[in-house]
Design an enzyme around this catalytic site. Structure first.
Site, PDB file in Angstrom:
ATOM      1  N   GLY A 106       0.706  -1.461  -0.005  1.00 20.16           N
ATOM      2  CA  GLY A 106      -0.012   0.066   0.032  1.00 20.16           C
ATOM      3  C   GLY A 106       0.909   1.355   0.041  1.00 20.16           C
ATOM      4  O   GLY A 106       0.283   2.353   0.171  1.00 20.16           O
ATOM      5  N   LEU A 107       2.089   1.123  -0.464  1.00 23.18           N
ATOM      6  CA  LEU A 107       2.908   2.357  -0.024  1.00 23.18           C
ATOM      7  C   LEU A 107       3.476   2.949  -1.535  1.00 23.18           C
ATOM      8  O   LEU A 107       4.553   3.431  -1.771  1.00 23.18           O
ATOM      9  CB  LEU A 107       4.142   2.184   0.755  1.00 23.18           C
ATOM     10  CG  LEU A 107       3.734   1.866   2.230  1.00 23.18           C
ATOM     11  CD1 LEU A 107       5.023   1.911   3.059  1.00 23.18           C
ATOM     12  CD2 LEU A 107       2.644   2.734   2.787  1.00 23.18           C
ATOM     13  N   GLY A 108       2.784   2.385  -2.640  1.00 25.10           N
ATOM     14  CA  GLY A 108       2.962   2.692  -4.014  1.00 25.10           C
ATOM     15  C   GLY A 108       4.246   2.116  -4.511  1.00 25.10           C
ATOM     16  O   GLY A 108       4.755   2.810  -5.576  1.00 25.10           O
ATOM     17  N   ALA A 111       4.126   1.893  -8.667  1.00 27.05           N
ATOM     18  CA  ALA A 111       4.265   3.352  -9.386  1.00 27.05           C
ATOM     19  C   ALA A 111       5.832   3.697  -9.173  1.00 27.05           C
ATOM     20  O   ALA A 111       6.249   4.180 -10.160  1.00 27.05           O
ATOM     21  CB  ALA A 111       3.241   4.308  -8.670  1.00 27.05           C
ATOM     22  N   ASP A 153      -1.476   7.285  -7.491  1.00 28.25           N
ATOM     23  CA  ASP A 153      -0.083   6.991  -7.203  1.00 28.25           C
ATOM     24  C   ASP A 153       1.206   7.589  -7.879  1.00 28.25           C
ATOM     25  O   ASP A 153       1.927   8.040  -7.321  1.00 28.25           O
ATOM     26  CB  ASP A 153      -0.183   5.379  -7.054  1.00 28.25           C
ATOM     27  CG  ASP A 153      -0.690   4.737  -5.923  1.00 28.25           C
ATOM     28  OD1 ASP A 153      -1.465   5.575  -4.980  1.00 28.25           O
ATOM     29  OD2 ASP A 153      -0.369   3.478  -5.431  1.00 28.25           O
TER      30      ASP A 153
HETATM   31  O1  PMV Z   1      -2.518  -0.168  -2.817  1.00 22.85           O
HETATM   32  P1  PMV Z   1      -1.963   0.978  -3.541  1.00 22.85           P
HETATM   33  O2  PMV Z   1      -0.568   1.871  -2.717  1.00 22.85           O
HETATM   34  O3  PMV Z   1      -1.676   0.809  -4.752  1.00 22.85           O
HETATM   35  O4  PMV Z   1      -2.934   2.390  -3.293  1.00 22.85           O
HETATM   36  C1  PMV Z   1      -4.188   2.119  -4.373  1.00 22.85           C
HETATM   37  C2  PMV Z   1      -5.079   3.342  -4.061  1.00 22.85           C
HETATM   38  C3  PMV Z   1      -6.421   3.077  -4.641  1.00 22.85           C
HETATM   39  O5  PMV Z   1      -7.002   3.951  -4.468  1.00 22.85           O
HETATM   40  C4  PMV Z   1      -7.078   1.892  -3.957  1.00 22.85           C
HETATM   41  C5  PMV Z   1      -6.576   2.599  -6.184  1.00 22.85           C
HETATM   42  C6  PMV Z   1      -6.246   3.557  -7.205  1.00 22.85           C
HETATM   43  O6  PMV Z   1      -5.736   3.441  -8.204  1.00 22.85           O
HETATM   44  O7  PMV Z   1      -6.355   4.777  -6.642  1.00 22.85           O
END
Ligand code: PMV
Length: 317
Positions: A106-108, A111, A153
């Site tokens: 969840g920290l990108g 990307a 992201d």
């Molecule tokens: O889990 P991550 O770091 O890829 O964050 C995703 C964020 C979402 O809103 C769930 C998906 C998006 O594309 O915005």
């Protein structure tokens, strides 16, 4: 020819993940202290077109880039750069990555890999790309990693500044009125963002009357958090974070392990806490006053969080 060095930060979403996929605004913050770094080393003697990838945290030790899965952010980023520059192939080189950024939590990280690769390879090819083009190409990569990315992201990671992001709207850079201290902690559970995004899409389709108002409420929270960040109103930022966690849990995007860490954070004096990113695993963030950081880090470690760490978003005063 010396090696070329590039890097990209991580990110965390303060308010608005998932809702941002449906056109609501979100606030995302850069994690400048956790980066993915890339060294592009020319291989002058190798036949043209041979690109090898070294990325210890992913178990890659010289794999040819074209043997990575075609939705891998590094594979995509290499391909996007070569295509954008209208080349048939790249001169041979080694891509040597190292990462301080946890992968898939969840920290990108996807990307960040894409942005570091686009920056390093384009410079190696003698065509350093602007941030706007880098962002555009990284967004294309994100589309392969999970099918319906909002673009938040790649945007926050490319520009490396706090952003108020809404699909199709001009990007707003945020300047916090005061320093914001956060602790992030890993639940230890890995969950694919693609799965949580498509799971919510199915629930949305099945029961829009239930899901739509919650998504819209999250958008309102992003707007109130924006005002609060710009005026330095910590209590209002905290309220938006806590309400956002409640709504994410109602959307079935939390899980017992994340709920546990959120509770530990709140019981340890954090002003607010929520999951950040795709949910169902990954990290929580906690907003905390500077003098509570150490206690919070200790309590999170004792109560089972993995690698909690402190990060500051600097304000103007
Ligand atoms: O889990 P991550 O770091 O890829 O964050 C995703 C964020 C979402 O809103 C769930 C998906 C998006 O594309 O915005």
């Amino acid at each position: 020819m010396p090696a070329i060095k590039s890097s990209a930060c991580g990110k965390f979403i303060l308010v608005g993940e998932h809702a941002v996929v449906y056109g609501q605004p979100a606030i995302a913050l850069p994690l400048s202290s956790r980066r993915i770094t890339l060294y592009v080393e020319p291989q002058l003697l190798a036949p043209s077109g041979k690109i090898k990838v070294f990325f210890p945290a992913l178990g890659l030790d010289g794999e040819p880039v074209d043997q990575l899965p075609s939705n891998h952010p590094i594979y995509r980023a290499v391909w996007e750069v070569i295509n954008y520059l209208s080349l048939s192939q790249s001169p041979s080189c080694d891509l040597r990555f190292n990462s301080q950024l946890p992968i898939g939590t969840g920290l990108g990280s996807s990307a960040s890999m894409a942005v570091a690769t686009i920056r390093g390879l384009s410079e190696f090819l003698g065509h350093t790309l602007s941030d706007a083009v880098t962002n555009e190409l990284a967004f294309e990569c994100e589309k392969y990693v999970h099918s319906n990315p909002s673009g938040v992201d790649n945007t926050v990671i490319t520009y490396e500044e706090p952003v108020f992001y809404q699909k199709g709207q001009e990007l707003v850079s945020l300047t916090p009125a005061a320093d914001l201290h956060f602790v992030l902690a890993d639940s230890g559970i890995q969950k694919s963002t693609g799965e949580t995004v498509s799971g919510l899409a199915e629930r949305y389709q099945a029961d829009p009357a239930l899901i739509k108002p919650k998504i819209e409420s999250i958008g309102q929270l992003a707007k109130s958090a924006r005002r609060a960040i710009e005026t330095g109103n910590l209590a209002e930022i905290a309220e938006a974070i806590n309400q956002n966690q409640r709504l994410l849990a109602e959307l079935d995007l939390s899980c017992p392990e994340l709920d546990h860490l959120v509770n530990v954070a709140l019981e340890s004096g954090a002003l607010a806490a929520k999951l950040t990113g795709g949910g169902k695993g990954g990290h929580i963030l906690a907003l905390v006053k500077a003098d509570r950081v150490e206690t919070l880090l200790q309590n999170l470690i004792t109560k089972g969080a993995l690698n909690p760490f402190h990060t500051v978003i600097r304000g103007v005063i």
